[in-house]
Design a protein around this motif. Sequence first.
Motif, PDB file in Angstrom:
ATOM      1  N   UNK A 155      -0.142   5.999   7.939  1.00 27.67           N
ATOM      2  CA  UNK A 155       0.719   7.071   8.454  1.00 27.67           C
ATOM      3  C   UNK A 155       1.662   7.587   7.372  1.00 27.67           C
ATOM      4  N   UNK A 156       2.204   6.670   6.579  1.00 24.64           N
ATOM      5  CA  UNK A 156       3.141   7.077   5.520  1.00 24.64           C
ATOM      6  C   UNK A 156       2.439   7.917   4.456  1.00 24.64           C
ATOM      7  N   UNK A 157       1.239   7.497   4.069  1.00 23.90           N
ATOM      8  CA  UNK A 157       0.517   8.246   3.040  1.00 23.90           C
ATOM      9  C   UNK A 157       0.118   9.619   3.560  1.00 23.90           C
ATOM     10  N   UNK A 158      -0.319   9.678   4.788  1.00 25.40           N
ATOM     11  CA  UNK A 158      -0.709  10.979   5.355  1.00 25.40           C
ATOM     12  C   UNK A 158       0.499  11.876   5.601  1.00 25.40           C
ATOM     13  N   UNK A 159       1.677  11.297   5.624  1.00 22.64           N
ATOM     14  CA  UNK A 159       2.881  12.087   5.832  1.00 22.64           C
ATOM     15  C   UNK A 159       3.614  12.473   4.556  1.00 22.64           C
ATOM     16  N   UNK A 160       2.980  12.263   3.398  1.00 28.84           N
ATOM     17  CA  UNK A 160       3.625  12.627   2.130  1.00 28.84           C
ATOM     18  C   UNK A 160       3.922  14.121   2.071  1.00 28.84           C
ATOM     19  N   UNK A 161       5.098  14.465   1.544  1.00 23.40           N
ATOM     20  CA  UNK A 161       5.488  15.862   1.328  1.00 23.40           C
ATOM     21  C   UNK A 161       5.922  16.039  -0.117  1.00 23.40           C
ATOM     22  N   UNK A 162       5.911  17.265  -0.593  1.00 18.65           N
ATOM     23  CA  UNK A 162       6.268  17.549  -1.984  1.00 18.65           C
ATOM     24  C   UNK A 162       7.748  17.878  -2.109  1.00 18.65           C
ATOM     25  N   UNK A 163       8.303  17.560  -3.258  1.00 21.40           N
ATOM     26  CA  UNK A 163       9.679  17.969  -3.553  1.00 21.40           C
ATOM     27  C   UNK A 163       9.753  19.470  -3.771  1.00 21.40           C
ATOM     28  N   UNK A 164       8.783  19.984  -4.527  1.00 19.46           N
ATOM     29  CA  UNK A 164       8.733  21.423  -4.793  1.00 19.46           C
ATOM     30  C   UNK A 164       7.986  22.103  -3.652  1.00 19.46           C
ATOM     31  N   UNK A 165       8.620  22.991  -2.915  1.00 19.92           N
ATOM     32  CA  UNK A 165       7.963  23.622  -1.759  1.00 19.92           C
ATOM     33  C   UNK A 165       6.760  24.476  -2.142  1.00 19.92           C
ATOM     34  N   UNK A 166       6.658  24.849  -3.423  1.00 19.27           N
ATOM     35  CA  UNK A 166       5.517  25.652  -3.844  1.00 19.27           C
ATOM     36  C   UNK A 166       4.302  24.799  -4.221  1.00 19.27           C
ATOM     37  N   UNK A 167       4.497  23.486  -4.281  1.00 16.63           N
ATOM     38  CA  UNK A 167       3.374  22.567  -4.506  1.00 16.63           C
ATOM     39  C   UNK A 167       2.889  22.036  -3.158  1.00 16.63           C
ATOM     40  N   UNK A 168       1.722  21.455  -3.148  1.00 13.23           N
ATOM     41  CA  UNK A 168       1.185  20.875  -1.919  1.00 13.23           C
ATOM     42  C   UNK A 168       0.480  19.568  -2.237  1.00 13.23           C
ATOM     43  N   UNK A 169       0.425  18.689  -1.248  1.00 12.50           N
ATOM     44  CA  UNK A 169      -0.239  17.394  -1.411  1.00 12.50           C
ATOM     45  C   UNK A 169      -1.308  17.253  -0.336  1.00 12.50           C
ATOM     46  N   UNK A 170      -2.471  16.744  -0.748  1.00  9.29           N
ATOM     47  CA  UNK A 170      -3.619  16.626   0.148  1.00  9.29           C
ATOM     48  C   UNK A 170      -4.164  15.201   0.045  1.00  9.29           C
ATOM     49  N   UNK A 171      -4.445  14.592   1.184  1.00  9.28           N
ATOM     50  CA  UNK A 171      -4.867  13.193   1.249  1.00  9.28           C
ATOM     51  C   UNK A 171      -6.265  13.102   1.842  1.00  9.28           C
ATOM     52  N   UNK A 172      -7.138  12.357   1.175  1.00 16.01           N
ATOM     53  CA  UNK A 172      -8.455  12.038   1.734  1.00 16.01           C
ATOM     54  C   UNK A 172      -8.651  10.528   1.672  1.00 16.01           C
ATOM     55  N   UNK A 173      -9.609  10.043   2.434  1.00 15.99           N
ATOM     56  CA  UNK A 173      -9.831   8.606   2.497  1.00 15.99           C
ATOM     57  C   UNK A 173      -9.055   7.990   3.631  1.00 15.99           C
ATOM     58  N   UNK A 174      -8.922   6.674   3.597  1.00 18.64           N
ATOM     59  CA  UNK A 174      -8.215   5.961   4.647  1.00 18.64           C
ATOM     60  C   UNK A 174      -8.713   4.543   4.765  1.00 18.64           C
ATOM     61  N   UNK A 175      -8.451   3.875   5.886  1.00 15.58           N
ATOM     62  CA  UNK A 175      -8.915   2.498   6.076  1.00 15.58           C
ATOM     63  C   UNK A 175     -10.433   2.396   5.926  1.00 15.58           C
ATOM     64  N   UNK A 176     -10.861   1.433   5.108  1.00 12.15           N
ATOM     65  CA  UNK A 176     -12.291   1.203   4.881  1.00 12.15           C
ATOM     66  C   UNK A 176     -12.775  -0.045   5.585  1.00 12.15           C
ATOM     67  N   UNK A 177     -12.001  -1.120   5.470  1.00  9.41           N
ATOM     68  CA  UNK A 177     -12.352  -2.368   6.144  1.00  9.41           C
ATOM     69  C   UNK A 177     -11.120  -2.920   6.865  1.00  9.41           C
ATOM     70  N   UNK A 178     -11.255  -3.293   8.133  1.00 10.54           N
ATOM     71  CA  UNK A 178     -10.129  -3.878   8.858  1.00 10.54           C
ATOM     72  C   UNK A 178      -9.872  -5.306   8.386  1.00 10.54           C
ATOM     73  N   UNK A 179      -8.689  -5.834   8.628  1.00  9.00           N
ATOM     74  CA  UNK A 179      -8.415  -7.229   8.248  1.00  9.00           C
ATOM     75  C   UNK A 179      -9.312  -8.203   9.012  1.00  9.00           C
ATOM     76  N   UNK A 180      -9.596  -9.317   8.360  1.00 11.22           N
ATOM     77  CA  UNK A 180     -10.324 -10.418   8.994  1.00 11.22           C
ATOM     78  C   UNK A 180      -9.343 -11.567   9.180  1.00 11.22           C
ATOM     79  N   UNK A 181      -8.988 -11.855  10.420  1.00  7.28           N
ATOM     80  CA  UNK A 181      -8.016 -12.901  10.700  1.00  7.28           C
ATOM     81  C   UNK A 181      -8.641 -14.281  10.770  1.00  7.28           C
TER      82      UNK A 181
END
Length: 386
Positions: free
Chosen positions: A271-297
């Motif tokens: 959630x934090x990574x997908x919620x990243x914002x830029x300091x400069x409003x004229x720049x933009x940030x784009x996120x791809x990927x995500x969880x690949x393997x869940x934890x094994x308890x």
Amino acid sequence: MTEFSYLDAARDVSVDMIEASLGLVERESPSGDHLALESSAAYVAELGQRLLGQPPEIVRTGNVPHLLWKIGSGDRRALLLGHHDTVWPIGSLTELPALVVDGIMRGPGCFDMKVGIVQGLFACSLIIEHEGLDALDGVTILITGDEETGSQTSRSLIESEATQVEAVLVLEAAAPGGALKIARKGVSLYEIEVRGRAAHAGLEPELGINAGLEMATQIQRIAGLGDLNAGTSVVPTSGTIGTTTNTVPASALLTVDVRAETSEEQNRVDLKIRGLTTLNPEASVHVSGGPNRPPMGSDMSSVLFDHARRAARVLGLPELEGVAVGGASDGNFTSALGIPTLDGLGAVGGGAHSVDEHVVVASIPEQTARLAQLLSGLISTRSMPY
């Protein structure tokens, strides 16, 4: 009459196991190299047919060969799981030849995890020779070809086969000292792109939006998402900035590796990574990927771990230890389905993915015998005691 021992039987075929392991290591099989993977799969198929008495089904998804044996016609009981792809590029044998010196086997992929495949197939062969083929009725063996790159083409196959069994035994390499892997962290993989605006770095840099500077800020934010107390690591691992030395960079790319002990932590970081914002409003940030393997308890391995410890005692082997590790495997997928999963049943050695990759040769018959003892005991029970 001397009482049968899987350890004695494994030691009797130790030379054959070493030769088979070296032969498989010599079939270089980097993930994504389809011709190399076909060669590696053919070797595993031939070895398996010799030891099990039947050829595998070759399942090709995304042009990647996965090998599947289903022994007997009864209900599926246990799945032996491994992979024949490696991280090593073609030509690695030139600098890291497959050989044994002073009791140590070396070669690209020997530890992760080609020796584990050989041990698994020979363990099944020992059971067949001692107890007959019916003793393996209900055993499935799946050796995939893309684990090192995230199991993108094999995950559905792994999960499909796992849902049919009562236990999964993963042939990945053991932890240091031969300990079993009773828990693994979950893994998330991201690619972060910052987009700015290009301009001439000497003539009019003020007209540009420097994606590199913006990315520097993002790197600090991303790295700060880790929580060592919670067992969570968030590591920026590689990246690129810009195109030429005299241009304000219009884009920057960053890859990020996340490891977490719990799904809650994995989701928090996501959630934090997908919620990243830029300091400069004229720049933009784009996120791809995500969880690949869940934890094994460890709750998913505890009962099988107890069985493995008893198998070691029966054979007179040292008491087994169990550890939690940061690396992930396909066992993460099966445990997330609620299926008891025990990992690290493969080779003993170290140096995975490095020039020091090696296997302790004396451990090969011991690991094979313990796996045979464990698997035989699990299958022989009318209902696995989970």
